[in-house]
Every structure is written in structure tokens, then in C-alpha cells.
Design a protein around this motif. Structure first.
Motif, PDB file in Angstrom:
ATOM      1  N   LEU A 455      46.797 -42.439  23.663  1.00  0.00           N
ATOM      2  CA  LEU A 455      45.438 -42.473  24.198  1.00  0.00           C
ATOM      3  C   LEU A 455      44.751 -43.780  23.806  1.00  0.00           C
ATOM      4  O   LEU A 455      44.146 -44.453  24.650  1.00  0.00           O
ATOM      5  N   ARG A 456      44.821 -44.122  22.529  1.00  0.00           N
ATOM      6  CA  ARG A 456      44.183 -45.361  22.065  1.00  0.00           C
ATOM      7  C   ARG A 456      44.769 -46.576  22.770  1.00  0.00           C
ATOM      8  O   ARG A 456      44.031 -47.484  23.180  1.00  0.00           O
ATOM      9  N   ALA A 469      35.643 -50.153  27.817  1.00  0.00           N
ATOM     10  CA  ALA A 469      36.404 -48.935  27.548  1.00  0.00           C
ATOM     11  C   ALA A 469      36.278 -48.630  26.057  1.00  0.00           C
ATOM     12  O   ALA A 469      36.379 -49.537  25.224  1.00  0.00           O
ATOM     13  N   ARG A 470      36.036 -47.381  25.703  1.00  0.00           N
ATOM     14  CA  ARG A 470      35.860 -47.005  24.311  1.00  0.00           C
ATOM     15  C   ARG A 470      36.489 -45.637  24.030  1.00  0.00           C
ATOM     16  O   ARG A 470      36.661 -44.809  24.931  1.00  0.00           O
ATOM     17  N   LEU A 471      36.775 -45.447  22.739  1.00  0.00           N
ATOM     18  CA  LEU A 471      37.349 -44.196  22.266  1.00  0.00           C
ATOM     19  C   LEU A 471      36.275 -43.427  21.499  1.00  0.00           C
ATOM     20  O   LEU A 471      35.579 -44.003  20.649  1.00  0.00           O
ATOM     21  N   VAL A 472      36.113 -42.127  21.784  1.00  0.00           N
ATOM     22  CA  VAL A 472      35.135 -41.291  21.098  1.00  0.00           C
ATOM     23  C   VAL A 472      35.829 -40.003  20.657  1.00  0.00           C
ATOM     24  O   VAL A 472      36.936 -39.693  21.090  1.00  0.00           O
ATOM     25  N   GLN A 502      38.641 -45.514  11.768  1.00  0.00           N
ATOM     26  CA  GLN A 502      37.312 -45.294  11.201  1.00  0.00           C
ATOM     27  C   GLN A 502      36.311 -44.934  12.289  1.00  0.00           C
ATOM     28  O   GLN A 502      36.469 -45.290  13.460  1.00  0.00           O
ATOM     29  N   TRP A 503      35.265 -44.199  11.859  1.00  0.00           N
ATOM     30  CA  TRP A 503      34.108 -44.031  12.731  1.00  0.00           C
ATOM     31  C   TRP A 503      33.465 -45.402  12.941  1.00  0.00           C
ATOM     32  O   TRP A 503      33.596 -46.293  12.109  1.00  0.00           O
ATOM     33  N   ASN A 504      32.723 -45.530  13.984  1.00  0.00           N
ATOM     34  CA  ASN A 504      32.204 -46.836  14.377  1.00  0.00           C
ATOM     35  C   ASN A 504      30.950 -47.285  13.629  1.00  0.00           C
ATOM     36  O   ASN A 504      30.584 -48.447  13.661  1.00  0.00           O
ATOM     37  N   LEU A 505      30.240 -46.405  12.986  1.00  0.00           N
ATOM     38  CA  LEU A 505      28.891 -46.701  12.506  1.00  0.00           C
ATOM     39  C   LEU A 505      28.813 -47.678  11.335  1.00  0.00           C
ATOM     40  O   LEU A 505      27.762 -48.229  11.054  1.00  0.00           O
ATOM     41  N   THR A 506      29.927 -47.896  10.626  1.00  0.00           N
ATOM     42  CA  THR A 506      29.869 -48.662   9.384  1.00  0.00           C
ATOM     43  C   THR A 506      29.370 -50.086   9.589  1.00  0.00           C
ATOM     44  O   THR A 506      28.488 -50.566   8.884  1.00  0.00           O
ATOM     45  N   VAL A 507      29.932 -50.801  10.568  1.00  0.00           N
ATOM     46  CA  VAL A 507      29.606 -52.220  10.764  1.00  0.00           C
ATOM     47  C   VAL A 507      28.635 -52.421  11.913  1.00  0.00           C
ATOM     48  O   VAL A 507      27.552 -52.969  11.751  1.00  0.00           O
ATOM     49  N   ASP A 508      29.027 -51.959  13.095  1.00  0.00           N
ATOM     50  CA  ASP A 508      28.237 -52.259  14.294  1.00  0.00           C
ATOM     51  C   ASP A 508      27.166 -51.223  14.606  1.00  0.00           C
ATOM     52  O   ASP A 508      26.274 -51.477  15.408  1.00  0.00           O
ATOM     53  N   GLU A 517      35.058 -56.264  19.277  1.00  0.00           N
ATOM     54  CA  GLU A 517      35.968 -55.938  18.184  1.00  0.00           C
ATOM     55  C   GLU A 517      35.883 -54.466  17.774  1.00  0.00           C
ATOM     56  O   GLU A 517      36.755 -53.947  17.070  1.00  0.00           O
ATOM     57  N   SER A 518      34.832 -53.771  18.221  1.00  0.00           N
ATOM     58  CA  SER A 518      34.666 -52.378  17.806  1.00  0.00           C
ATOM     59  C   SER A 518      35.476 -51.410  18.664  1.00  0.00           C
ATOM     60  O   SER A 518      35.438 -50.202  18.443  1.00  0.00           O
ATOM     61  N   ALA A 519      36.215 -51.931  19.628  1.00  0.00           N
ATOM     62  CA  ALA A 519      37.038 -51.058  20.463  1.00  0.00           C
ATOM     63  C   ALA A 519      38.113 -50.355  19.648  1.00  0.00           C
ATOM     64  O   ALA A 519      38.664 -49.334  20.073  1.00  0.00           O
ATOM     65  N   ASN A 520      38.436 -50.873  18.468  1.00  0.00           N
ATOM     66  CA  ASN A 520      39.433 -50.248  17.602  1.00  0.00           C
ATOM     67  C   ASN A 520      38.861 -49.092  16.800  1.00  0.00           C
ATOM     68  O   ASN A 520      39.599 -48.366  16.141  1.00  0.00           O
TER      69      ASN A 520
END
Length: 810
Positions: A455-456, A469-472, A502-508, A517-520
Motif C-alpha cells: 500500500l505504501r 498522494a498520502r497515507l493515513v 511514524q505519525w505525521n504530527l512530530t515535524v510538519d 518529504e512527509s509522504a513517508n
């Protein structure tokens, strides 16, 4: 996608045969996977008769393309009637006709809006000229073929039951009438002249084929266009119900006073344009010097908008435009002219970091503004504290003495314009039962993967295209990386697949949806609600599983760090039934919201094997269709290699002689070895094979495909082009492109006796009849030197017309 396509002559024959509505309905079911209302079928029957009369004029070529019910890409809108051909400069053109059954209409004081009797009541609707113009504008927006091939779009409207022009052609609508004229019942001849003005030669649907097969341009994203909109540029056209909502909201904001407050509630599902209308209202009301703010509980859209505007607007200016829903706890009553509340379903009772400020956000917003506009989708309430319900808004409006108005947005712009996908989601998540049990006939890219890694990978590949495109995931994993000492740890870990992210909230944080870069990283409901991407990948956690055919929610599987179910445990002790029902609604709404963030596609993986198998089975129709497409493409590639020598340049599928089904799936290829030049040696006509026509053409008896070689007709037919012809055409052939054979004249250069030319005949009367006195075959070439071929009475006996051109296929 075209529901019905034909030529003028064939369309008029279908009308004369009293079967046009049957043919449209048959094609409608085949292409859309479902039927339609009796009233729409009856409207086809009535309107097509009138359009047939309009096309009776000989000045409109018989091979003019006719397309009915064309679905505009990425929307749920359909254009009623399109005519295609070329204009006096030999440029591709299309005439768009919006058809209306109305007999009467009334003026309104709203821009581009009229009143008429519709659906059993008098309603406000878009002016037909506005509707036709915006449909043309949408087509230009979404279809690259229209722009790259300079296809001229000429919209108009035809109200064939209306006798009086007093309302429809009123000067207040002049701006839209100039862009798309409206014709009423007495204007039949004027509409015919309008069509003739733009279509000089027919194309047998070639232009429509190019549009229907044109590459779809990336759809506009609200965040990307926000700066331009605030600078006064028109980026989004208000279509259908969007225009009605927009004009109604503008009107209410301008008439509202301290003593005459108005509350406008606009209900709409995902992708119906709530945020687009809201931002347009913010721009227009601000331009009218009304004190207005855009309000949303969710921080993610505000953070994205702020990032877009930073550098062009000051921080204070941005703050004055976009506010959180808790900003009005101590606000002076009626200080704002208008407050525009997006995502109103996410409003809370209390405000502040500790939920200890104010009384009720709905009350405080209504109290603070003379006019308040709430955009709401009750199926997107996703936390225990969400109180945004229509009845709650109405309750506070009544208490504060405001007049309530309700409208709904239905037109779909997300999920590839598919209302069917959203109805299917409601069905499979068992939110409510709908008629959409399968994805059959639904034009949306839905896939199920058997591992989160696959999926990723699929989402990352899609993201390489345009960072959309993003993963949730469902909030079933603790946010351990939140603490500085744990910032290297992964949050979402699925051991059996060696998957860890990781969840996305830490940096962005809330800007995760825009940072490349947050697509990962993986997002959650709190960072994507109110926003959209092209493709969304969704990991379904253990909080929703299938057991014995039932979609079961498991609130205890939610992460400890998730605040959306805070209050559930206490409520469960006090009233178990009500608490369980509310938790089920929140969890199912969460996944419905996540799975509808993608404009073009949704890819999923469930951590539960039974649940993943359930979705895989449901998605089989889409997967099967995708595999069919892939297999077909592979066959076509291989076939193209095989065909390259025997049928050079032919891109259509060639069938063996025994595979062809006359007038059903294919037409024969005639190997005429014809030269679009001078006559030459006689060539035996032979059937070599069969060829499948493009979807926009209906195979019919007598149709055939052949290759035209030569430059004498290159204004209309490129050298070496494959063309569709009709055998032994009857009736007048004047000014038509035909294949002609003459057996007595030879040309040693080409070795054939067939040619393609423009046909012109001169006749003389003899007794009660007539006969040809002279036939002239004319070239139509950019190259000088080609001469007319003239045949007098003595040589006409050996002249035979083999076929008439329908379309150039490529």
C-alpha cells in the motif's frame, strides 16, 4: 464519458423511428451501470424531437457529430447535447446545448439565478445561459485535448417550451447571455443559424472522440489556488447548486441587520464543494467591505491556508481572515457582518485548551454575526465532543431570534465525480443501506492490498506525480514519537509485515499534507479532514472489523493518546446503549471521511484478515475491470507490433475474420489500396479482417474501415490515415467526401482505380425526372497541383461511388 453518440443523419433517423429515448436509456445503463427516472427519459423523448427539427436544415452537414449526456470528467455533471465539426477556418469546434423543458420563469435579484417550477414546486435555479457557460468552462479546465487542439467550445441553451423571452433574456442576465445565448420556442431558426455559424463541415464525431479520449488535466486544489482567489482572480466556477448556495449566502449577508439576523445552513457530503464555496464567499464579502471571517474548528486547513498566504499577506491580515471556532467566547454581539463556518459538524460545546471557556460555540458564532453560514456534513462528526448537528444550529438560531434557511450541495467533485462511490462507502461500512452494493460501473480507482508495504509503495509512486498522494490510518497506535526522547521511535508498527512508520504530527504537524518529504509519514483524521489529495491510502486498524457479516467497531482498540473518544468510558457507565451507538458512529464516520479524501482513488489495507478479505471481495469488480484494461493494453501493444506491417498506423484492435460480429462489435477492413490522388488501375475490393471501432462510434451494417494514401485531401484526411466509410451511400452526395471508382481510366503511378475526393454533381431535368449532366471530383489539399476530375455524360456510366466518409480514425 459519452452516453449516446452518432451523426446528425443517424440521430434524426433514430428520432423518426421513435426510439431515441430507448437508445439513450440503453446506452445510459451500459455506461453508468444504473437506470434513471421516468421524467428524465420523457425529457429525452421530448427534447430530442425538438433538436431533430433544429438540425433539419441542410446547411448543417449530415455527418455532424452528435453526443448526448456527456459526463464532464471529475464531476457528476452531464452536458445534454453536443454537436461537433469544423468551422469556416477548418478548426475543430463543438456546440454545447443545455436543454430545458421549462415553460415559464421568474426574475430574481440574484446574479445568474431565475425561478421556475421544478420538481413539484417553484424553485430558484441557475439561468440556463450561466449553466451552459460554466459547463463549457469546466470542460476547458479538465480536458487537455480542448486546449492543446484548440477546440472551440460554443455554449448555448434551448428552452423549447418557452414562448416569452421577458425573463430569460432580461438585461440583468446580459453578461451570461453574451457568453452563452438562450433560445426559446420561437427562436428555432435562430438556433439553427447559431449552429451553422460554428459548424461548416461535419466530422462524424471525431472532435467528440478526441475530447472523450483526451488526457484529464490535474484537478484544481483549493489550497493551491487560495492566494490567487484572495488577489481577486476567479479560479473556481460555481456550478449548479454551488451557484445557488453562493448567491443565497451573498444575499443573506447583505440584507442581515442587528434586528434581522439570518442563519444559513448548507448540508453537503465530501467533495460537494463546501470549502470552495466558503472561500469564494470570504473573498466576495470582503470585497464588498463586509466584515467577514472564515471559521473552522480543525486546525489543519487553517495551517495550510496560512502557509500558502505567508509572504503575500501579513500575519495579522491572515488572522483576521481565518479563525478557530473558539475565538468568539467573549465577542461583542453582531460585531461581524458575516461568519462563514466550514466543517461545522466539528464544532464543540466548550472552547479553550482545557475545554473550560465559553458556553456553546454554535451560540457564540450566531451571536457574534448578523449573518452566519454553516457548511455541515453530519456524517463527518469524528470526535466525542463534536456537537455540529443541523437541529442544534436551528435550536440556537431560534433562541437568538435569527431566521433559518436550509440548502443542500449535491454535485460531486471528488471521488472522480462519483456519488456512487460515496453511497457504496455508506453501504460497506454499514452506516446506512444504499442501492450501491458493488463498485460495478463506478469510475473510481479503489484497490485493496494484502500488506501495508505494498500500500505504501503504491501511494509513494502516485505521490511522485505531483505530491498529491498520502497515507493515513485509523487512530489505533499510540503517538510515542511525540516526546522528544522518543522522536526516533516508530508509532505504527505491524510486526508480521515488518512495517514501521511514524505519525505525521512530530515535524510538519498540520502542514503534513503539503510537505513533499512527509509522504513517508502517516496522517490521521485530525490532519486531513477538510483537505483533499488525488490518491489516499488508508490503513484500517483493529477498531473496525468484520465479524459474521457485520461491521463491528471496537472502541477499546483506539490508542490511549487519541482524544476523539474521550468521554466514552464515562458515558458507557451511565448509558451503555447510547454510548456504544455514538462510538460506532464516530469510528465509522472516521473511516468514511478518510476513505473519501482522494479525488481520483482510494487504496486500503486492513490489519484484520477477515476485514481485508471482505473489502477485497467487494473490490473484485474494480480489480477485474483494471486487469481487463491492463490485458487489453498488453494485447493492443502486441497486436500493434503484429499489425504494423499489414496495417501501418492502425491503432484500433484488429479481429480475425471469424471473430468479427457485423454491426455488433466491429466493421470490416477493406483493402482498397486507394490513393487520394488520380485514378489508376482497377483494384479488387477484398475483406481482410475486422476492426473494433472506438466507443464513440456505433458499428452499423455497411460501415467499413480503409486506409487513404495521398496528399490530395490532406486538409481533411492526412496521408496514410485510416478512415471510417459508409458503403453505397444514397441521397445527395454534394460536398461530401466519397470514394469513387472508374474502371476505364488508369494511372500507372498508383496502380489503383479508386480515389477519395469532394463530390459535386450537376443535374438536368428530363421529363418527370432528372439525370447527371456532369460530375466533378475536387481535391482539398494544402499542396498545389492537384486538379479536378471532371466526368461528362459519356463517361458517367462507368463511375461508381463506393463509400461516403464518416470519420478519420487516425
Amino acid at each position: 464519458m459519452i452516453v449516446y453518440s452518432s451523426t446528425k443523419s443517424e440521430f434524426r433517423q433514430d428520432v423518426r423511428d421513435n426510439r431515441i429515448e430507448e437508445l439513450i436509456l440503453e446506452a445510459y445503463r451500459r455506461n453508468l451501470g444504473h437506470s434513471t427516472s421516468k421524467s428524465e427519459i420523457e425529457s429525452w423523448k421530448n427534447s430530442m424531437m425538438y433538436m431533430s427539427n433544429i438540425l433539419e436544415d441542410d446547411g448543417i452537414p449530415n455527418n455532424t457529430g452528435v453526443a448526448i449526456e456527456y459526463k464532464i470528467p471529475q464531476t457528476s455533471m452531464r452536458i445534454d447535447f453536443i454537436l461537433t465539426g469544423t468551422n469556416d477556418q477548418n478548426k475543430s469546434t463543438a456546440v454545447i446545448v443545455e436543454l430545458k423543458q421549462w415553460s415559464n420563469a421568474k426574475l430574481t435579484d440574484k446574479d445568474g439565478i431565475v425561478k421556475t417550477f421544478l420538481g413539484g414546486a417553484e424553485r430558484e435555479v441557475n439561468h440556463p445561459s450561466y449553466q451552459a457557460w460554466t459547463y463549457a468552462a469546466l470542460l476547458e479546465d479538465f480536458n487537455e485535448a480542448v486546449q492543446e487542439q484548440c477546440i472551440a467550445l460554443n455554449p448555448c441553451a434551448y428552452l423549447h417550451n418557452m414562448q416569452s423571452e421577458d425573463v430569460i433574456k432580461n438585461p440583468r442576465y446580459q453578461n451570461y447571455l453574451q457568453k452563452a445565448p438562450s433560445f426559446i420556442r420561437p427562436d428555432a431558426e435562430r438556433l439553427t443559424d447559431f449552429i451553422k455559424q460554428f459548424i461548416h463541415s461535419g466530422d462524424a464525431g471525431k472532435v467528440m472522440f478526441e475530447i472523450d479520449n483526451g488526457k484529464i488535466r490535474p484537478s484544481k486544489n483549493l489550497a493551491d489556488k487560495l492566494l490567487s482567489m484572495l488577489q481577486g482572480n476567479e479560479e473556481f466556477f460555481m456550478i449548479d447548486d454551488q451557484k445557488l448556495v453562493y448567491e443565497t449566502a451573498l444575499n443573506l449577508a447583505q440584507i442581515s441587520t442587528v434586528k434581522d439576523k439570518h442563519v444559513f445552513i448548507v448540508e453537503g457530503g465530501p467533495g460537494t464543494g463546501k470549502s470552495v464555496v466558503a472561500i469564494n464567499l470570504l473573498v466576495q464579502l470582503t470585497n464588498k467591505r463586509l466584515v467577514t471571517q472564515y471559521v473552522t474548528k480543525n486546525a489543519a486547513p487553517r495551517a495550510v491556508y496560512e502557509s500558502v498566504l505567508t509572504g503575500s499577506f501579513t500575519k495579522s491580515h491572515i488572522s483576521n481572515l481565518f479563525r478557530g471556532s473558539g475565538a468568539y467566547t467573549n465577542c461583542e454581539p453582531n460585531i461581524f457582518d458575516a461568519l462563514i463556518v466550514d466543517e461545522a459538524h466539528r464544532l464543540n460545546e466548550k472552547s479553550g485548551l482545557y475545554q473550560n471557556l465559553g458556553e456553546n460555540q454554535i451560540k457564540e458564532i450566531i451571536q457574534a454575526a448578523k449573518s452566519s453560514i454553516f457548511f455541515i456534513d453530519e456524517d463527518q462528526r469524528v470526535t466525542w465532543k463534536d456537537i455540529g448537528e443541523i437541529k442544534e444550529i436551528e435550536k440556537w438560531a431560534n433562541k437568538l431570534g435569527a431566521t433559518v434557511h436550509n440548502m443542500e450541495l449535491r454535485s460531486q467533485f471528488r471521488c472522480n465525480g462519483s456519488d456512487g462511490y460515496l453511497a457504496w462507502l455508506d453501504n460497506v461500512l454499514q452506516i446506512k443501506e444504499t442501492a450501491n452494493k458493488t463498485l460495478e460501473g463506478i469510475d473510481y480507482d479503489f484497490r485493496v492490498f494484502d500488506s501495508p508495504n505494498k500500500l505504501r509503495e503504491a501511494i509513494l509512486n502516485k505521490n511522485k506525480i505531483n505530491n498529491k498522494a498520502r497515507l493515513v490510518a485509523g487512530y489505533c497506535w499510540n503517538w510515542v514519537s511525540k516526546k522528544p526522547e522518543n522522536n526516533a521511535q516508530n508509532d505504527i508498527v505491524i510486526d508480521e509485515h515488518n512495517f514501521a512508520v511514524q505519525w505525521n504530527l512530530t515535524v510538519d504537524g498540520s502542514l503534513w499534507i503539503r510537505k513533499p518529504e512527509s509522504a513517508n509519514e502517516v496522517g490521521c483524521i485530525h490532519t486531513c479532514q477538510g483537505l483533499e489529495v488525488d490518491y489516499i491510502g488508508v490503513i484500517l486498524g483493529p477498531d473496525i472489523v468484520l465479524r459474521n457479516g457485520e461491521m463491528v467497531v471496537q472502541p477499546d482498540q483506539r490508542a490511549r493518546t487519541d482524544q476523539s473518544l474521550k468521554g466514552y468510558i464515562t458515558a458507557l457507565r451511565e448509558n451503555p446503549g447510547a454510548a456504544s451507538a455514538k462510538a460506532e458512529t464516530i469510528i465509522k464516520n472516521t473511516y468514511r471521511t478518510l476513505m473519501s479524501r482522494g479525488q481520483k482513488g482510494c487504496y486500503i489495507y486492513s490489519t484484520d484478515l477477515e476485514t481485508n478479505a471482505y473489502f477485497s471481495e467487494l473490490a473484485k469488480s474494480v480489480a477485474y475491470k483494471q486487469k481487463q484494461v491492463e490485458r487489453t493494453q498488453a494485447v493492443l501493444v502486441k497486436q500493434e507490433e503484429i499489425q504494423s506491417d499489414q496495417y501501418p498506423g492502425l491503432k484500433l484492435k484488429v479481429l480475425k475474420y471469424h471473430e468479427g460480429k457485423p454491426s455488433e462489435n466491429a466493421v470490416p477492413i477493406y483493402d482498397l489500396k486507394m490513393a487520394a490522388g488520380k485514378f489508376s488501375e482497377e483494384q479488387q475490393v477484398a475483406e481482410r479482417a475486422w476492426v473494433e471501432l472506438p466507443d464513440s462510434f456505433r458499428p452499423q451494417e455497411g460501415h467499413f474501415v480503409t486506409r487513404v494514401v495521398g496528399e490530395s485531401m490532406n486538409k481533411r484526411i492526412p496521408n496514410g490515415a485510416w478512415c471510417l466509410f459508409k458503403k453505397n451511400p444514397g441521397g445527395s452526395r454534394n460536398n461530401k467526401v466519397v470514394i469513387v471508382q472508374h474502371r476505364d481510366i488508369q494511372d500507372p503511378d498508383t496502380g489503383t482505380s479508386c480515389t477519395v475526393k469532394l463530390y459535386h454533381s450537376e443535374k438536368i431535368i428530363e421529363g418527370d425526372g432528372w439525370r447527371h449532366s456532369r460530375i466533378v471530383l475536387r481535391p482539398d489539399s494544402y499542396i498545389e497541383g492537384y486538379e479536378e476530375l471532371v466526368f461528362d455524360r459519356d463517361s458517367l456510366v462507368d463511375l461508381s461511388v463506393i463509400g461516403e466518409l464518416i470519420a478519420v480514425l487516425g
